[in-house]
Design an enzyme around this catalytic site. Sequence first.
Site, PDB file in Angstrom:
ATOM      1  N   GLY A   1      43.636  43.931  46.451  1.00 11.60           N
ATOM      2  CA  GLY A   1      43.309  43.444  45.103  1.00 11.60           C
ATOM      3  C   GLY A   1      41.957  42.765  45.085  1.00 11.60           C
ATOM      4  CB  ALA A   2      39.109  43.156  47.287  1.00 11.50           C
ATOM      5  CG  ASN A   3      39.843  45.407  41.442  1.00  8.52           C
ATOM      6  OD1 ASN A   3      40.836  45.509  42.136  1.00  8.52           O
ATOM      7  ND2 ASN A   3      39.904  45.225  40.135  1.00  8.52           N
ATOM      8  CB  SER A   4      39.327  41.290  39.473  1.00  8.90           C
ATOM      9  OG  SER A   4      40.716  41.223  39.726  1.00  8.90           O
ATOM     10  N   GLY A   5      38.798  38.564  40.560  1.00  9.87           N
ATOM     11  CA  GLY A   5      39.373  37.239  40.838  1.00  9.87           C
ATOM     12  C   GLY A   5      39.179  36.752  42.260  1.00  9.87           C
TER      13      GLY A   5
ATOM     14  CB  SER B   1      51.762  30.873  43.447  1.00 12.66           C
ATOM     15  OG  SER B   1      51.771  29.924  42.403  1.00 12.66           O
TER      16      SER B   1
ATOM     17  N   GLY C   1      40.482  37.742  45.059  1.00  6.25           N
ATOM     18  CA  GLY C   1      40.261  38.780  46.066  1.00  6.25           C
ATOM     19  C   GLY C   1      38.802  39.177  46.148  1.00  6.25           C
TER      20      GLY C   1
ATOM     21  CE1 TYR D   1      52.270  35.536  40.314  1.00  2.00           C
ATOM     22  CE2 TYR D   1      52.949  33.239  40.095  1.00  2.00           C
ATOM     23  CZ  TYR D   1      52.013  34.181  40.491  1.00  2.00           C
ATOM     24  OH  TYR D   1      50.835  33.766  41.069  1.00  2.00           O
TER      25      TYR D   1
END
Length: 389
Positions: free
Chosen positions: A131-135, A260, A137, A293
């Site tokens: 998940g490294a394309n945003s936020g 989290s 990551g 979640y």
Amino acid sequence: MAALRYAGLDDTDSEDELPPGWEERTTKDGWVYYANHTEEKTQWEHPKTGKRRRVAGDLPYGWEQETDENGQVFFVDHINKRTTYLDPRLAFTVDDNPTKPTTRQRYDGSTTAMEILQGRDFTGRVVLVTGANSGIGFETAKSFALHGAHVILACRNMSRASEAVSRILEEWHKAKVEAMTLDLAVLRSVQHFAEAFKAKNMSLHVLVCNAGTFALPWTLTKDGLETTFQVNHLGHFYLVQLLQDVLCRSAPARVVVVSSESHRFTDINDSSGKLDLSRLSPSQSDYWAMLAYNRSKLCNLLFSNELHRRLSPRGVTSNAVHPGNMMYSSIHRNSWVYMLLFTLARPFTKSMDQEKQSVKSQGWLHPSNSQINGRHSVHLFAKLLFPPR
Ligand SMILES: NC(=O)c1ccc[n+]([C@@H]2O[C@H](COP(=O)([O-])OP(=O)(O)OC[C@H]3O[C@@H](n4cnc5c(N)ncnc54)[C@H](OP(=O)(O)O)[C@@H]3O)[C@@H](O)[C@H]2O)c1
């Protein structure tokens, strides 16, 4: 002197040698203090030289720092299977500036990833971030790449992933970054990803299980499991299983699971206290997005702990980390209510820059904020990402 004795160098008349009845110890942050057993007192200054000292560098390979129930730091040597209150680095302490405040920890919630990584060289290290394309990551991947690591962005959408690669290359054209396809909602995709990665014959020093989804309406994946559970936990669980041999071959290596704090607000036991696995992938009628979640994040934590227990003797550590609360990423995109809440909270929460330090520093080293995981802490995030040197 205890440290020298520990290092097998006790035959010394060095000025640093402690008078009888004194012992040196370290705090969690690496400051040296001196305990006088006769007078039952402690002090920061060396009883002979008056100097303040701190330990330098990382723990030797195979060692880990823990804290007992009294808050006393102790050290575990996983290789020789022994435990000691003596910091193995005590033989190599450095003078510290006495004017420096001794109570301040090295990193806190406002520290940025770049500050944490300053002076670090990850050349030759391979880092994989899901998940490294945003936020979080993306910031994590970028920080490693800008410090020399070969970073693989494992993402489900190749065009978003390629865009992220370009953004990193814009910052440093020599960065070693590449994108690979990984959809955690499809177990076959996880398998293909692992095969493709292994075909590269690369090492894997750091695996950051970061990808996550939040506030989804109830849906089932192609594999027939509730999506939040599969993406946040099971997909990563499977990925680690498939890459475990590469991690062990690359030891010292580490896995970082981005969990989290919200794991606290759920459990996976039924009313009689028994483990209820049906809660992990509930039917539509039993589904509440927030609870799903939280449960997936609890799974992250339990998984990380067990992984650590199993693999640390082979040189692969695992830590779960809470990166901070309500940081403005795209995690809230599935719900306008959360979008509003995240927007309102934005001025008071950590920026992405500050968050990614959590994934990187050994803030990952303060005592637990969770009864379940002795390694789960905001400030530990950053340190957890530092591969041992
Ligand atoms: N933001 C916070 O306040 C906060 C707080 C505590 C914990 N966390 C945790 O931090 C991690 C990162 O979240 P973030 O805040 O950075 O959110 P984000 O910006 O939404 O990033 C999530 C990443 O996960 C990817 N992803 C989602 N579903 C996927 C799938 N099926 N397969 C592969 N990748 C998938 C997303 O890809 P796409 O762009 O393609 O969707 C995106 O790159 C999550 O694990 C989250 O639970 C965040």
